[in-house]
Design a protein around this motif. Structure first.
Motif, PDB file in Angstrom:
ATOM      1  N   LEU A 121       1.002  -0.776   0.007  1.00 46.39           N
ATOM      2  CA  LEU A 121       0.043  -0.329   0.175  1.00 46.39           C
ATOM      3  C   LEU A 121       0.683   1.201  -0.106  1.00 46.39           C
ATOM      4  N   SER A 152      -0.739   3.601  -2.062  1.00 41.71           N
ATOM      5  CA  SER A 152      -2.631   3.483  -2.955  1.00 41.71           C
ATOM      6  C   SER A 152      -2.790   5.439  -1.727  1.00 41.71           C
ATOM      7  N   GLN A 194      -5.171  -4.576  -3.543  1.00 43.76           N
ATOM      8  CA  GLN A 194      -5.710  -4.303  -4.387  1.00 43.76           C
ATOM      9  C   GLN A 194      -6.996  -3.918  -4.780  1.00 43.76           C
ATOM     10  N   GLN A 202      -6.251  -0.477  -2.766  1.00 43.78           N
ATOM     11  CA  GLN A 202      -6.388   0.754  -3.647  1.00 43.78           C
ATOM     12  C   GLN A 202      -7.680   1.308  -4.837  1.00 43.78           C
ATOM     13  N   HIS A 212     -10.325   3.199  -2.674  1.00 43.54           N
ATOM     14  CA  HIS A 212     -10.331   4.491  -1.935  1.00 43.54           C
ATOM     15  C   HIS A 212      -9.526   5.622  -3.778  1.00 43.54           C
ATOM     16  N   THR A 213      -9.207   5.333  -4.824  1.00 43.74           N
ATOM     17  CA  THR A 213      -9.258   5.839  -5.935  1.00 43.74           C
ATOM     18  C   THR A 213     -10.596   6.412  -6.638  1.00 43.74           C
TER      19      THR A 213
END
Length: 419
Positions: free
Chosen positions: A42, A45, A331, A334, A337-338
């Motif tokens: 992370l 991330s 994965q 992230q 979050h994106t």
């Protein structure tokens, strides 16, 4: 860097007072190999991470274990960016010899079967843990508390409150997500009321380091006996790690032997292909178990590694499953979050559970079948398994499929491993 130097420089990035009341995106409980792998994965991330480990760094690094590191795990560590620090400290194996007691049909897996320079690696515990600790220390988004202990968790609708004992003080932090990487007896899993399924085997496992007179030639051996699997894993400096499975009473009796008697029994199983053996250090024994958690996730909670599952040591699958858990969860988190989503939301976390739970269960079942099929003298089982070895040796497609399954190249590949 020596362990002494490391312990002097390796300290939490924030003091207990600064941690008090702080909000993190996720808190990882367990700073072993799997917890560190998740934190390292992370790094870029954009998530703020708190990693909590109960044992001081020197105690964790000194743990005398060794593991088979599969190709997929190596690719994951390459994707993280820590593999170059790990590789010089570990051994590779270019051949795997699979056999059933004294049955003459030996199956040999070689690099030519995959067209790769090696089939896998063997690493001592500190060869993985120390580079990961150093890597995480350089991650600006990771705060590492060590030693520290979680004493209470309270799951709320949009956050989890975590009470942490640091230097005899109780501090509270808040996080969107709590990740349990705290081992097979996971207090976090138990406190959350997640039940597990599985059993203790009738076997225990003896592990020891030896130094053979002749070269190990970067060959890994898995030899099945009626009492259980017997593995030899190559290490640097022409050392080997022995993983010897036997019924409990037999394993205890073997561990009670003096060094000379133990080496005599070891040589009977090991064979004389490497000459005289020298025993290095102590022998250790542990009971073998299979365990699968009913759930890998709850709202604001995810389980990874041994906190989620355990399997028989045959084939060296256990640690590798945990490394894949860490890569998969990283994965999923992230991506959420994106996209501006709540990483502790149960719908997000179920994506991780769907990915890993069935794949882990497949490997748990595979290792259980191997152990039960080979650890007996029941005549129909003997016929079936030896017929299987005969086909495995002579049918290339079957051989390559089995090899890829053993080293993690079947199933969904994390994006980290594709970099």
């Amino acid at each position: 860097m020596t362990l002494t130097q490391f312990n002097q420089t390796f300290s939490p990035q924030q003091t207990p007072q600064e941690v008090q009341g702080y909000k993190y995106d996720l808190v990882i409980v367990g700073g072993g190999i799997i917890g560190l792998t998740l934190a390292a994965a992370l790094k870029d991330s954009g998530l703020s991470v708190l990693l909590i480990e109960a044992k001081v760094a020197s105690t964790a690094v000194a743990k005398g274990q060794a593991y088979a590191i599969h190709m997929l795990s190596a690719l994951i560590y390459q994707g993280i960016g820590v593999w170059d620090k790990i590789l010089p400290q570990i051994a590779k194996y270019c051949r795997i010899r699979l056999s059933d007691a004294n049955y003459p049909d030996v199956v040999e897996f070689e690099t030519a079967d995959l067209g790769t320079p090696e089939l896998g690696y063997v690493a001592e515990h500190q060869a993985l843990l120390l580079p990961l600790q150093e890597f995480v220390q350089d991650c600006a988004n990771v705060t590492y508390l060590c030693p520290a202990e979680v004493v209470k968790t309270e799951y709320q609708e949009d956050i989890v409150a975590i009470e942490i004992k640091i230097a005899d003080q109780i501090q509270t932090v808040h996080s969107k997500l709590l990740v349990a990487a705290d081992g097979a007896r996971s207090p976090i899993r138990q406190a959350a009321g997640i039940k597990t399924q599985g059993w203790k085997y009738w076997q225990s496992c003896i592990v020891a380091f030896v130094k053979p007179e002749k070269s190990h030639n970067n060959t890994a051996y898995e030899r099945f006996w009626q009492s259980g699997p017997f593995a030899i894993l190559p290490l640097p400096e022409n050392r080997c790690r022995i993983v010897w499975t036997a019924p409990h009473d037999e394993a205890k009796a073997l561990c009670a032997l003096d060094d000379e008697q133990f080496l005599q029994e070891l040589t009977r199983r090991y064979g004389n292909q490497m000459g005289k053996l020298e025993l290095l250090g102590d022998r250790f024994i542990f009971q073998v178990q299979l365990m699968q958690s009913d759930r890998y996730v709850l709202p604001r909670l995810a389980l990874i590694g041994d906190a989620a599952h355990n399997c028989h040591p045959v084939g060296g699958q256990g640690l590798n499953l945990g490394i894949r858990d860490a890569a998969a969860l990283a994965q999923v988190l992230q991506a959420a979050h994106t996209a501006g989503k709540d990483i502790g939301n149960i719908q997000i976390l179920k994506g991780y559970e769907r990915w890993r739970k069935l794949e882990n269960l497949t490997i748990l079942g595979f290792t259980d079948l191997l152990d039960r099929m080979f650890s007996n003298n029941f005549f129909p089982a003997v016929v079936v398994r030896r017929l299987g070895l005969w086909f495995l040796k002579r049918v290339p497609v079957l051989k390559v499929f089995m090899l890829k399954l053993m080293i993690g190249l079947k199933g969904r590949t994390p994006e980290l491993a594709k970099r």
